[in-house]
Design a protein around this motif. Structure first.
Motif, PDB file in Angstrom:
ATOM      1  N   PHE A  91       0.791  -1.226   0.000  1.00  0.00           N
ATOM      2  CA  PHE A  91       0.000   0.000   0.000  1.00  0.00           C
ATOM      3  C   PHE A  91       0.826   1.280   0.000  1.00  0.00           C
ATOM      4  CE2 PHE A  91      -3.108  -3.138   1.558  1.00  0.00           C
ATOM      5  CZ  PHE A  91      -4.028  -2.982   0.540  1.00  0.00           C
ATOM      6  N   THR A  92       2.058   1.231   0.518  1.00  0.00           N
ATOM      7  CA  THR A  92       2.872   2.449   0.528  1.00  0.00           C
ATOM      8  C   THR A  92       3.762   2.603  -0.697  1.00  0.00           C
ATOM      9  OG1 THR A  92       4.621   1.361   1.829  1.00  0.00           O
ATOM     10  CG2 THR A  92       2.936   2.605   3.051  1.00  0.00           C
ATOM     11  N   VAL A  93       4.125   1.490  -1.336  1.00  0.00           N
ATOM     12  CA  VAL A  93       5.094   1.564  -2.440  1.00  0.00           C
ATOM     13  C   VAL A  93       4.581   0.930  -3.730  1.00  0.00           C
ATOM     14  CG1 VAL A  93       7.431   0.916  -3.184  1.00  0.00           C
ATOM     15  CG2 VAL A  93       7.016   1.528  -0.792  1.00  0.00           C
ATOM     16  N   HIS A  94       4.106  -0.298  -3.679  1.00  0.00           N
ATOM     17  CA  HIS A  94       3.942  -1.096  -4.881  1.00  0.00           C
ATOM     18  C   HIS A  94       2.577  -1.044  -5.556  1.00  0.00           C
ATOM     19  CE1 HIS A  94       7.918  -2.881  -4.533  1.00  0.00           C
ATOM     20  NE2 HIS A  94       7.701  -2.935  -3.231  1.00  0.00           N
ATOM     21  N   ALA A  95       1.518  -0.726  -4.850  1.00  0.00           N
ATOM     22  CA  ALA A  95       0.171  -0.768  -5.439  1.00  0.00           C
ATOM     23  C   ALA A  95       0.052   0.141  -6.657  1.00  0.00           C
ATOM     24  CB  ALA A  95      -0.883  -0.408  -4.396  1.00  0.00           C
ATOM     25  N   LYS A  96       0.644   1.295  -6.581  1.00  0.00           N
ATOM     26  CA  LYS A  96       0.538   2.263  -7.684  1.00  0.00           C
ATOM     27  C   LYS A  96       1.335   1.846  -8.924  1.00  0.00           C
ATOM     28  CE  LYS A  96       4.244   5.227  -5.932  1.00  0.00           C
ATOM     29  NZ  LYS A  96       4.500   4.911  -4.548  1.00  0.00           N
ATOM     30  N   ASN A  97       2.182   0.832  -8.779  1.00  0.00           N
ATOM     31  CA  ASN A  97       3.022   0.388  -9.890  1.00  0.00           C
ATOM     32  C   ASN A  97       2.392  -0.731 -10.717  1.00  0.00           C
ATOM     33  OD1 ASN A  97       4.929   2.215  -8.923  1.00  0.00           O
ATOM     34  ND2 ASN A  97       5.856   0.669  -7.615  1.00  0.00           N
ATOM     35  N   GLY A  98       1.157  -1.095 -10.391  1.00  0.00           N
ATOM     36  CA  GLY A  98       0.482  -2.151 -11.127  1.00  0.00           C
ATOM     37  C   GLY A  98       0.718  -3.507 -10.497  1.00  0.00           C
ATOM     38  N   PHE A  99       0.162  -4.518 -11.133  1.00  0.00           N
ATOM     39  CA  PHE A  99       0.195  -5.867 -10.588  1.00  0.00           C
ATOM     40  C   PHE A  99       1.549  -6.544 -10.735  1.00  0.00           C
ATOM     41  CE2 PHE A  99      -0.477 -10.488 -11.276  1.00  0.00           C
ATOM     42  CZ  PHE A  99      -0.917 -10.817 -10.005  1.00  0.00           C
ATOM     43  N   PHE A 100       2.122  -6.517 -11.931  1.00  0.00           N
ATOM     44  CA  PHE A 100       3.314  -7.317 -12.197  1.00  0.00           C
ATOM     45  C   PHE A 100       4.553  -6.736 -11.543  1.00  0.00           C
ATOM     46  CE2 PHE A 100       0.468  -8.502 -15.662  1.00  0.00           C
ATOM     47  CZ  PHE A 100       0.446  -9.874 -15.455  1.00  0.00           C
ATOM     48  N   PHE A 101       5.313  -7.604 -10.867  1.00  0.00           N
ATOM     49  CA  PHE A 101       6.514  -7.157 -10.179  1.00  0.00           C
ATOM     50  C   PHE A 101       7.587  -6.702 -11.169  1.00  0.00           C
ATOM     51  CE2 PHE A 101      10.093  -7.447  -7.176  1.00  0.00           C
ATOM     52  CZ  PHE A 101       9.526  -6.749  -6.122  1.00  0.00           C
ATOM     53  N   SER A 102       7.469  -7.118 -12.430  1.00  0.00           N
ATOM     54  CA  SER A 102       8.431  -6.703 -13.444  1.00  0.00           C
ATOM     55  C   SER A 102       8.166  -5.274 -13.943  1.00  0.00           C
ATOM     56  CB  SER A 102       8.414  -7.682 -14.622  1.00  0.00           C
ATOM     57  OG  SER A 102       7.123  -7.711 -15.202  1.00  0.00           O
ATOM     58  N   ASN A 103       7.057  -4.686 -13.538  1.00  0.00           N
ATOM     59  CA  ASN A 103       6.774  -3.289 -13.905  1.00  0.00           C
ATOM     60  C   ASN A 103       7.840  -2.371 -13.308  1.00  0.00           C
ATOM     61  OD1 ASN A 103       4.466  -4.132 -15.177  1.00  0.00           O
ATOM     62  ND2 ASN A 103       3.067  -3.394 -13.600  1.00  0.00           N
ATOM     63  N   PRO A 104       8.031  -1.202 -13.906  1.00  0.00           N
ATOM     64  CA  PRO A 104       8.981  -0.246 -13.314  1.00  0.00           C
ATOM     65  C   PRO A 104       8.628   0.013 -11.842  1.00  0.00           C
ATOM     66  CG  PRO A 104       8.286   0.496 -15.473  1.00  0.00           C
ATOM     67  CD  PRO A 104       7.437  -0.700 -15.137  1.00  0.00           C
ATOM     68  N   LYS A 105       9.627  -0.039 -10.980  1.00  0.00           N
ATOM     69  CA  LYS A 105       9.509   0.135  -9.524  1.00  0.00           C
ATOM     70  C   LYS A 105       8.737  -1.003  -8.857  1.00  0.00           C
ATOM     71  CE  LYS A 105      10.141   5.079  -9.622  1.00  0.00           C
ATOM     72  NZ  LYS A 105       9.723   6.358  -9.141  1.00  0.00           N
ATOM     73  N   GLY A 106       8.476  -2.071  -9.573  1.00  0.00           N
ATOM     74  CA  GLY A 106       7.890  -3.281  -9.004  1.00  0.00           C
ATOM     75  C   GLY A 106       6.432  -3.170  -8.634  1.00  0.00           C
ATOM     76  N   GLY A 107       5.630  -4.049  -9.199  1.00  0.00           N
ATOM     77  CA  GLY A 107       4.220  -4.130  -8.836  1.00  0.00           C
ATOM     78  C   GLY A 107       4.039  -4.954  -7.574  1.00  0.00           C
ATOM     79  N   TRP A 108       2.808  -5.359  -7.323  1.00  0.00           N
ATOM     80  CA  TRP A 108       2.511  -5.984  -6.038  1.00  0.00           C
ATOM     81  C   TRP A 108       2.278  -7.491  -6.089  1.00  0.00           C
ATOM     82  CZ3 TRP A 108      -2.461  -7.995  -5.812  1.00  0.00           C
ATOM     83  CH2 TRP A 108      -3.379  -7.497  -6.743  1.00  0.00           C
ATOM     84  N   GLU A 109       2.430  -8.134  -7.246  1.00  0.00           N
ATOM     85  CA  GLU A 109       2.128  -9.569  -7.349  1.00  0.00           C
ATOM     86  C   GLU A 109       2.994 -10.432  -6.436  1.00  0.00           C
ATOM     87  OE1 GLU A 109       3.256 -12.013 -10.763  1.00  0.00           O
ATOM     88  OE2 GLU A 109       4.505 -10.383 -11.471  1.00  0.00           O
ATOM     89  N   TYR A 110       4.283 -10.170  -6.398  1.00  0.00           N
ATOM     90  CA  TYR A 110       5.212 -10.970  -5.595  1.00  0.00           C
ATOM     91  C   TYR A 110       4.873 -10.857  -4.111  1.00  0.00           C
ATOM     92  CZ  TYR A 110       9.670 -12.011  -3.264  1.00  0.00           C
ATOM     93  OH  TYR A 110      10.638 -12.505  -2.439  1.00  0.00           O
ATOM     94  N   LEU A 111       4.606  -9.652  -3.659  1.00  0.00           N
ATOM     95  CA  LEU A 111       4.291  -9.443  -2.249  1.00  0.00           C
ATOM     96  C   LEU A 111       2.964 -10.090  -1.870  1.00  0.00           C
ATOM     97  CD1 LEU A 111       5.473  -5.747  -1.977  1.00  0.00           C
ATOM     98  CD2 LEU A 111       6.715  -7.805  -1.327  1.00  0.00           C
ATOM     99  N   ALA A 112       1.993 -10.019  -2.766  1.00  0.00           N
ATOM    100  CA  ALA A 112       0.697 -10.639  -2.484  1.00  0.00           C
ATOM    101  C   ALA A 112       0.839 -12.155  -2.371  1.00  0.00           C
ATOM    102  CB  ALA A 112      -0.311 -10.271  -3.569  1.00  0.00           C
ATOM    103  N   MET A 113       1.634 -12.749  -3.250  1.00  0.00           N
ATOM    104  CA  MET A 113       1.852 -14.194  -3.192  1.00  0.00           C
ATOM    105  C   MET A 113       2.576 -14.561  -1.895  1.00  0.00           C
ATOM    106  SD  MET A 113       4.146 -17.070  -4.213  1.00  0.00           S
ATOM    107  CE  MET A 113       5.467 -15.986  -4.499  1.00  0.00           C
ATOM    108  N   TRP A 114       3.519 -13.740  -1.489  1.00  0.00           N
ATOM    109  CA  TRP A 114       4.264 -13.968  -0.262  1.00  0.00           C
ATOM    110  C   TRP A 114       3.322 -13.886   0.951  1.00  0.00           C
ATOM    111  CZ3 TRP A 114       9.284 -10.661   0.766  1.00  0.00           C
ATOM    112  CH2 TRP A 114      10.115 -11.318   1.664  1.00  0.00           C
TER     113      TRP A 114
END
Length: 140
Positions: A91-114
């Motif tokens: 919510f503080t860093v990755h949500a705004k970067n989209g779903f895929f962690f490969s997106n610029p500045k990393g999305g949130w998919e990896y963290l959600a799976m974790w």
């Protein structure tokens, strides 16, 4: 009545999830300590509008939680605060970067799976080869 420990497939699955998550948290904390440095991580937290001292608490949680997960000593209980730590990162860093962690500045998919892995560890318990795990009481 005899106390015994029986390992099921679920116990071995819990072990794999627990140890893997613990090692990942130790690596994640090491990155904050040795790559970004403690003051650098605190400055990053401040750039997000969070108090800098929170970085030190998060690093402590990740180190203690990582060790607890690896050895299986209350790792199942520490899985929930660790999942909350990751939700905060989403919510503080990755949500705004989209779903895929490969997106610029990393999305949130990896963290959600974790987070799902940590919830599974909490639900399954510490599993096989844990320092502290629930035992089954059976009639002798």
């Amino acid at each position: 009545m005899t106390t015994t420990t029986l390992n099921t497939k679920a116990d071995y699955a819990a072990f794999l999830l627990r140890v893997t998550a613990g090692l990942f948290f130790l690596a994640h904390a090491a990155m904050k300590i040795f790559v970004f440095t403690l003051p650098g991580t605190a400055a990053f937290f401040e750039s997000l509008g969070l108090p800098g001292f929170l970085a030190y608490l998060i690093i402590l949680l990740e180190v203690v939680g990582g060790i607890a997960l690896v050895i299986g000593f209350y790792g199942d209980l520490l899985a929930i605060p660790l999942a909350i730590d990751l939700a905060g990162a989403i919510f503080t860093v990755h949500a705004k970067n989209g779903f895929f962690f490969s997106n610029p500045k990393g999305g949130w998919e990896y963290l959600a799976m974790w987070i799902v892995v940590l919830v599974a560890v909490y639900l399954l318990g510490n599993g096989a080869f844990a320092v502290k795990r629930k035992s089954l009481n059976v009639a002798a």
